[in-house]
Design a protein around this motif. Structure first.
Motif, mmCIF file in Angstrom:
data_model
loop_
_atom_site.group_PDB
_atom_site.id
_atom_site.type_symbol
_atom_site.label_atom_id
_atom_site.label_comp_id
_atom_site.label_asym_id
_atom_site.label_seq_id
_atom_site.Cartn_x
_atom_site.Cartn_y
_atom_site.Cartn_z
ATOM 1 N N UNK A 11 5.677 26.443 11.495
ATOM 2 C CA UNK A 11 5.375 25.829 12.786
ATOM 3 C C UNK A 11 6.657 25.635 13.589
ATOM 4 N N UNK A 12 7.707 25.221 12.899
ATOM 5 C CA UNK A 12 8.985 25.018 13.576
ATOM 6 C C UNK A 12 9.522 26.351 14.112
ATOM 7 N N UNK A 13 9.442 27.392 13.262
ATOM 8 C CA UNK A 13 9.902 28.722 13.676
ATOM 9 C C UNK A 13 9.137 29.233 14.896
ATOM 10 N N UNK A 14 7.853 28.907 14.952
ATOM 11 C CA UNK A 14 7.033 29.448 16.045
ATOM 12 C C UNK A 14 6.820 28.446 17.173
ATOM 13 N N UNK A 15 7.651 27.395 17.187
ATOM 14 C CA UNK A 15 7.610 26.416 18.279
ATOM 15 C C UNK A 15 6.219 25.834 18.497
ATOM 16 N N UNK A 16 5.570 25.486 17.396
ATOM 17 C CA UNK A 16 4.269 24.834 17.483
ATOM 18 C C UNK A 16 4.403 23.423 16.929
ATOM 19 N N UNK A 17 3.811 22.463 17.632
ATOM 20 C CA UNK A 17 3.743 21.118 17.082
ATOM 21 C C UNK A 17 2.405 21.024 16.357
ATOM 22 N N UNK A 18 2.396 20.611 15.110
ATOM 23 C CA UNK A 18 1.164 20.560 14.329
ATOM 24 C C UNK A 18 0.956 19.139 13.823
ATOM 25 N N UNK A 19 -0.260 18.616 14.024
ATOM 26 C CA UNK A 19 -0.548 17.257 13.569
ATOM 27 C C UNK A 19 -0.684 17.239 12.047
ATOM 28 N N UNK A 20 -0.578 16.047 11.466
ATOM 29 C CA UNK A 20 -0.666 15.916 10.001
ATOM 30 C C UNK A 20 -2.017 16.434 9.506
ATOM 31 N N UNK A 21 -3.059 16.142 10.257
ATOM 32 C CA UNK A 21 -4.407 16.555 9.856
ATOM 33 C C UNK A 21 -4.541 18.080 9.891
ATOM 34 N N UNK A 22 -4.026 18.663 10.986
ATOM 35 C CA UNK A 22 -4.095 20.126 11.109
ATOM 36 C C UNK A 22 -3.257 20.782 10.020
#
Lengths: 97, 475
Positions: A11-22
């Protein structure tokens, strides 16, 4: 899929913020997808010369100006979220220490 | 005027004979939309005013004797194809209010003919999905059973044509996104040869796979639409030059159809398989030879596709970052502008594919996944090349079943991916493929359409139209 997939790092590499649930859902889904696609390992096919026989070729254009400078500036800048004159305005990229 | 049955060919005849005007034809379709689209939700936006203005211009062209095949024909356009000045969102929140800076080449070509644009149609976000359930703006319903999906990703385009809310439509097909919804909605859908139709102004998803193509009520109409949009475009580096062998292929029909039997049996529903065999038997009666064809690598198509497609998605989606266009979520640092914009803008399947694609391309895994998939893709292409030495076309079901229920597969990514098992192979090989309605199966008291798929050699779309017309006629 033997190894655990580090979804947070992806997620960090692809510049995505991901919630704990996701993140919890993805930590199951992505390994499932990877173990499904892993069946390709049973196929023959060498990875050494991927272009051989593929019929692919590079496509180039002639050197030179494809169009007069500034022809599309207005249309493209009109789509930008923020601008300053003929430039797209962004947050500071490099900081002085 | 019954817009349900009316073909482009028949409307062309009637318009040229002045039996009705292009404006009346457009009004009839706008009426159908007003009556039905509340339930079906095929359109994200209807352009009634500009459609009427375009129809009036078409009537003037017809009056001057300047009518072309699509003059005055009302069409629907998938929401990932750009029309200058119009909102085009790819059914994503990240482009909710984005207006196109230029028009796609296919739009310029249709406009030059005096075609009428009714509106933009719903789809899975950025064309990732097989049901339209991944749209950020609600699911399109199947006109044959409102409890079911129309297929996807070009589900809005297929539903609009099936419900008489457009005479034809443009879709895009990366892994079956034209053919599978065509199958589920009972219309004809064509994915042209890779490079046959310009992709300038089509939002990229999987760049080595994407093609724009038509959805229509008949094979003849699909042929008319393809002829109107295909051709070399110097602004698309993947466009095939006019003299390319893959454009000029001139194949004499041998009337031989190949069937990779072992592959066909994998995961197809019993009555869909029976219908497929019935269509083959009818073609045999009509003078075709049906031959078993060995294609040892096509069974790998789906896993190969679900490596290559996410890899290309992860790179293509990088452009949506809140800087140059589209949604931009304000934040303290540029890094957070990127991440917050992408969090607010992308739906679950887009994120899933970006992450999977990032993994298969990452250092340490790229050899085992991405490069291996590319090598197996080459083997699949070879399977097709060898097969076409002996047969005109390969026949496959379009999809493993008829339209499924809304919600049935939306929580299970692999079940949704399995919908594409028979369609992705033509994208991997770059060959043209068509889905033609071939009868119906019963599900819970409803008759649901099922498509019959034909795949031909590069540039051999005429072979697909010839056999496809026979499939239409022998029903």
């Amino acid at each position: 899929m033997g190894d655990k997939v580090d979804v947070a790092a992806l997620a960090k590499l692809s510049r995505l913020e991901v919630s704990a649930e996701e993140l919890r859902a993805l930590e199951k889904e992505i390994p499932d997808i990877l173990s499904f696609v892993e069946t390709i390992k049973e196929a023959h096919g060498s990875t050494s010369s991927p272009r051989a026989g593929s019929g692919l070729q590079n496509v180039m254009r002639e050197d030179g100006e494809p169009h007069e400078s500034g022809k599309y500036t207005k249309e493209l800048l009109d789509a930008a979220p923020a601008r300053e004159g003929d430039r797209i305005l962004v947050k500071q990229v490099i900081k002085r220490k | 005027m019954d817009t349900m049955q009316l073909t482009i060919a028949e409307a062309r005849r009637a318009l040229d004979a002045k039996e009705y005007s292009a404006l009346e034809l457009t009004e009839a379709h706008l009426d159908a939309i007003a009556k039905k689209d509340g339930e079906i939700h095929a359109y994200l936006e209807v352009w009634a005013d500009s459609a009427r203005a375009e129809a009036k211009k078409a009537d003037e062209m017809i009056a001057r004797g300047e009518a072309m095949p699509l003059t005055g024909i009302p069409l629907a356009i998938k929401d990932n194809i750009l029309i200058e000045g119009r909102i085009v969102s790819s059914a994503s929140k990240i482009l909710e209010s984005y207006r196109a800076s230029y028009s796609a080449t296919v739009i310029d070509k249709l406009r030059a003919q005096g075609a009428v644009f009714l509106g933009r149609t719903n789809m899975d976000e950025f064309a990732m999905g097989s049901s339209t359930e991944n749209s950020a703006y609600g699911t399109t319903k199947n006109p044959h059973d409102l409890a079911r999906v129309p297929g996807g990703s070009s589900g809005g385009s297929a539903a609009a044509v099936a419900a008489g809310m457009a005479m034809g439509a443009l879709g895009s097909d990366t892994g079956g996104s034209i053919r599978q919804p065509a199958s589920h909605c009972g219309v004809v859908g064509l994915k042209p040869t890779y490079g046959a139709v310009s992709r300038l102004g089509l939002m990229s998803m999987g760049s080595s796979l994407d093609q724009i193509g038509p959805l229509a009520k008949s094979v003849e109409d699909a042929r008319t639409l393809l002829a109107s949009i295909s051709g070399y475009d110097e602004n698309d580096s993947t466009s095939l030059p006019a003299n390319s062998e893959q454009r000029t292929a001139n194949r004499k029909l041998r009337k031989v159809i190949g069937v990779p039997r072992a592959f066909v049996k994998s995961g197809v529903e019993t009555d869909v398989l029976a219908l497929f065999e019935e269509t083959l038997a009818r073609l045999e009666k009509a003078g075709y030879e049906i031959r078993d064809t060995e294609m040892p690598n096509v069974a790998y198509s789906l896993p190969v596709y679900y490596v290559i497609c996410p890899a290309e998605v992860s790179t293509n989606m990088a452009r949506y970052d809140g800087i140059r266009y589209g949604l931009s979520v304000p934040a303290d640092t540029i890094q957070h502008v990127y991440t917050k914009t992408r969090r607010a803008g992308f739906g679950a399947e887009v994120r899933r594919r970006i992450l999977t694609g990032t993994f298969v391309l990452s250092s340490g895994y790229a050899d085992a996944y991405y490069r291996k998939a590319r090598a197996v893709r080459q083997l699949i292409r070879e399977d097709f090349r060898r097969a076409f030495d002996a047969v005109d076309a390969i026949a496959l079901p379009t999809a493993p079943g008829p339209a499924f229920k809304v919600g049935e597969k939306s929580q299970d990514p692999l079940a949704m991916y399995a919908e594409d098992i028979f369609s992705v192979t033509a994208n991997l090989s770059g060959t043209p493929a068509i889905s033609v309605p071939s009868g119906t199966v019963e599900r819970e008291g409803k008759s649901l359409p099922v498509g019959f798929q034909l795949i031909a050699a590069h540039g051999a779309e005429e072979t697909l139209f010839a056999i496809g017309s026979d499939v239409e006629n022998i029903k």
